[in-house]
Design a protein around this motif. Structure first.
Motif, short mmCIF file in Angstrom:
data_model
loop_
_atom_site.label_atom_id
_atom_site.label_comp_id
_atom_site.label_asym_id
_atom_site.label_seq_id
_atom_site.Cartn_x
_atom_site.Cartn_y
_atom_site.Cartn_z
N LYS A 46 16.43 22.61 -13.67
CA LYS A 46 15.02 22.82 -13.36
C LYS A 46 14.14 21.75 -14.02
CE LYS A 46 16.12 26.58 -11.20
NZ LYS A 46 16.09 26.62 -9.72
N THR A 47 14.53 21.33 -15.23
CA THR A 47 13.77 20.30 -15.94
C THR A 47 13.82 18.97 -15.20
OG1 THR A 47 14.18 21.35 -18.07
CG2 THR A 47 13.55 19.04 -18.11
N ARG B 90 10.83 26.56 -13.65
CA ARG B 90 11.45 26.21 -14.93
C ARG B 90 10.95 27.11 -16.05
NH1 ARG B 90 10.20 23.75 -19.51
NH2 ARG B 90 11.78 22.55 -20.62
#
Length: 534
Positions: A149-150, A201
């Motif tokens: 997600k980052t 995130r």
């Protein structure tokens, strides 16, 4: 502190020892004073380590980025590249500045905690540590998710940063074409996309932290239950249970912190990978054959096209000797500038052979030191006019600079109204196009290269200023090599030969008067431009 607390309960309070209470209080004050000093030293050294590491990292990444092949910068948005490097470095600053130091401290505290809880009660220690595997599962599962997600959110942030950079850079077009609403809609769309991926995130990160806190909160409850039974049965003292429970924080606190660091570590790994992708790109060659001067340049059956198989140049053959000048003429898009980028090594994926002094150009070291370019775009730095001419080279005397300033009539630009050295703004804001090009031309003469390339470099000048620059270049570099690229005849007619390009192929290479006789189209183009001048 747990040891102090155990002694206070089991020895001082239980035995009603007033004299020991005074010494105990003094010892605590001394302890806190030592802790005050240690905390400040920790903050100081951590800051120094963090900032020095970050500075070194910035210098390294910037240096390595400058070595990347030119084609990467040509094919990517400048704002996106800057964002990708800058923001990822900021993330890594936290890794080097906080993570490693914190992890070391957490491990140290964890080991101290393990030692003391086993000293107090092996049974309670085994019960407490049975909860730790749940922590391990937590970090393995969530770190992978957060890392993915980052990476997505950082890509989206880079696009937003690139959007800002692009529209600010083109503010003239935004205002003159009334593109404010268009730009706002584009930004809103980019920010919305960034919001969605960052929210995703954040949800995963919050779930990770809350589960970690939940698991960490169970341990003290379990210990209170089993430890209370041990105190009631007389197996351990109340002070021992309280100290054990306090030292349990030394075990689960660091374990929980390490797991929480897993989220940051995932972000750092993602940033590290993104920076590595840039640093692992193909770089300019660092070594090769050294040449003192340029005697002959040859293109032998050179063809070039981009990755989409769009052929730009096909079977280019020509030669340029020392003491000669070559004009490259053709309509826009005919491949004039591409020939130069191949010659100086900005493009390397071509077929055929480029030979310099009888040596394959790919085997020669950095050719840029022998080449001076007067480009169509004027590159000026935010420093003084003189420094823009010197560009770090202070080997020549002040008189040489003054002579060059006089030649190009730049004296009025050297000082501001107060008499101090004039400091230019970014890109030479505040100067006319002609003034910028004169500074760049002065830089060219100051460098005194073996090969001079004028790539539409006087297109923004008035006729008089343009003629001054061309006369000066041909006067100074007549005994070397000169290449003039232009779609305007008045810039190339003084060249010994003209390379006539059409749709990426050479039609002919001959003097101007010869080409006029051989090709009707060439003659008509010349006459139409000549009429335009009149």
């Amino acid at each position: 502190m747990p040891l102090f607390l155990k002694y206070f309960i089991d020895e001082i309070i239980a035995n009603r020892n007033l004299s020991h209470l005074l010494y105990f209080s003094i010892a605590l004050i001394v302890f806190y004073f030592i802790k005050l000093i240690a905390t400040n030293l920790e903050g100081y050294f951590q800051y120094v380590f963090k900032e020095k590491t970050f500075i070194s990292l910035q210098q390294y990444v910037f240096s390595e980025s400058l070595k990347i092949k030119y084609l990467f910068f040509e094919n990517n948005n400048t704002g996106y590249i800057v964002s990708r490097i800058h923001n990822e470095l900021l993330t890594l600053q936290g890794l080097f500045g906080d993570f490693f130091v914190r992890i070391f401290m957490e491990i140290l505290i964890f080991c101290v905690g393990i030692f003391f809880i086993f000293t107090f009660s092996t049974k309670l220690s085994i019960i407490a540590l049975s909860i730790l595997p749940f922590f391990a599962f937590n970090i393995v599962f969530f770190t992978k998710k957060i890392k993915e997600k980052t990476k997505i959110s950082q890509e989206e942030y880079g696009k937003v940063y690139g959007f800002f950079y692009e529209y600010i850079e083109m503010i003239f077009l935004v205002k003159t074409l009334i593109l404010e609403s268009f730009a706002e809609r584009g930004l809103k769309k980019s920010l919305r996309s960034l919001f969605v991926v960052k929210l995703d995130r954040t949800l995963w990160s919050n779930l990770f932290s809350s589960l970690t806190a939940f698991i960490g909160g169970i341990a003290p409850v379990v210990i209170l239950y089993f430890g209370g039974k041990e105190v009631i049965t007389g197996s351990i003292t109340l002070g021992t249970l309280i100290a054990f429970n306090s030292f349990l924080a030394f075990v689960f606190g660091p374990a929980k912190n390490v797991l929480n660091h897993g989220s940051s570590l995932a972000s750092c790994f993602s940033s590290f990978e993104r920076i590595s992708e840039v640093l692992n790109l193909e770089q300019d060659k660092k070594s090769g054959v050294d040449i003192n001067q340029l005697d002959k340049i040859e293109f032998r059956n050179v063809s070039f096209g981009y990755e989409n198989n769009n052929v730009i140049l096909k079977d280019i053959n020509f030669a340029l000797n020392r003491n000669e000048s070559l004009g490259i003429f053709g309509k826009i898009g005919s491949g004039k500038s591409t020939i130069i980028k191949l010659l100086i090594g900005l493009y390397g994926n071509y077929s055929g052979e480029i030979v310099i002094n009888g040596i394959n150009a790919k085997k020669i070291g950095n050719i840029f030191s022998k080449v001076g370019i007067l480009p169509q775009d004027n590159f000026l730095f935010s420093t003084s006019v003189e420094e823009n001419i010197r560009l770090g080279d202070i080997t020549k005397a002040e008189q040489d600079i003054q002579n060059i300033v006089e030649r190009f009539k730049l004296k009025k630009l050297m000082r501001d109204s107060s008499g101090e050295k004039r400091i230019l703004k970014y890109g030479g804001v505040g100067l006319s196009g002609g003034e910028k090009q004169k500074i760049v031309a002065a830089r060219l003469v100051y460098r005194n290269p073996e090969l001079v390339i004028i790539d539409e470099g006087t297109s923004n000048l008035d006729a008089e200023s343009e003629d001054i620059i061309h006369q000066e270049v041909f006067r100074v570099f007549r005994d070397k090599m000169i290449i003039v690229i232009s779609h305007r005849f008045n810039n190339i007619v003084r060249c010994d030969n003209i390379l006539y390009l059409k749709e990426g192929q050479i039609v002919d290479c001959a003097p101007h008067h010869v080409l006029r006789k051989r090709y009707d189209e060439y003659e008509q183009l010349f006459l139409s431009q000549k009429k335009g001048y009149i």
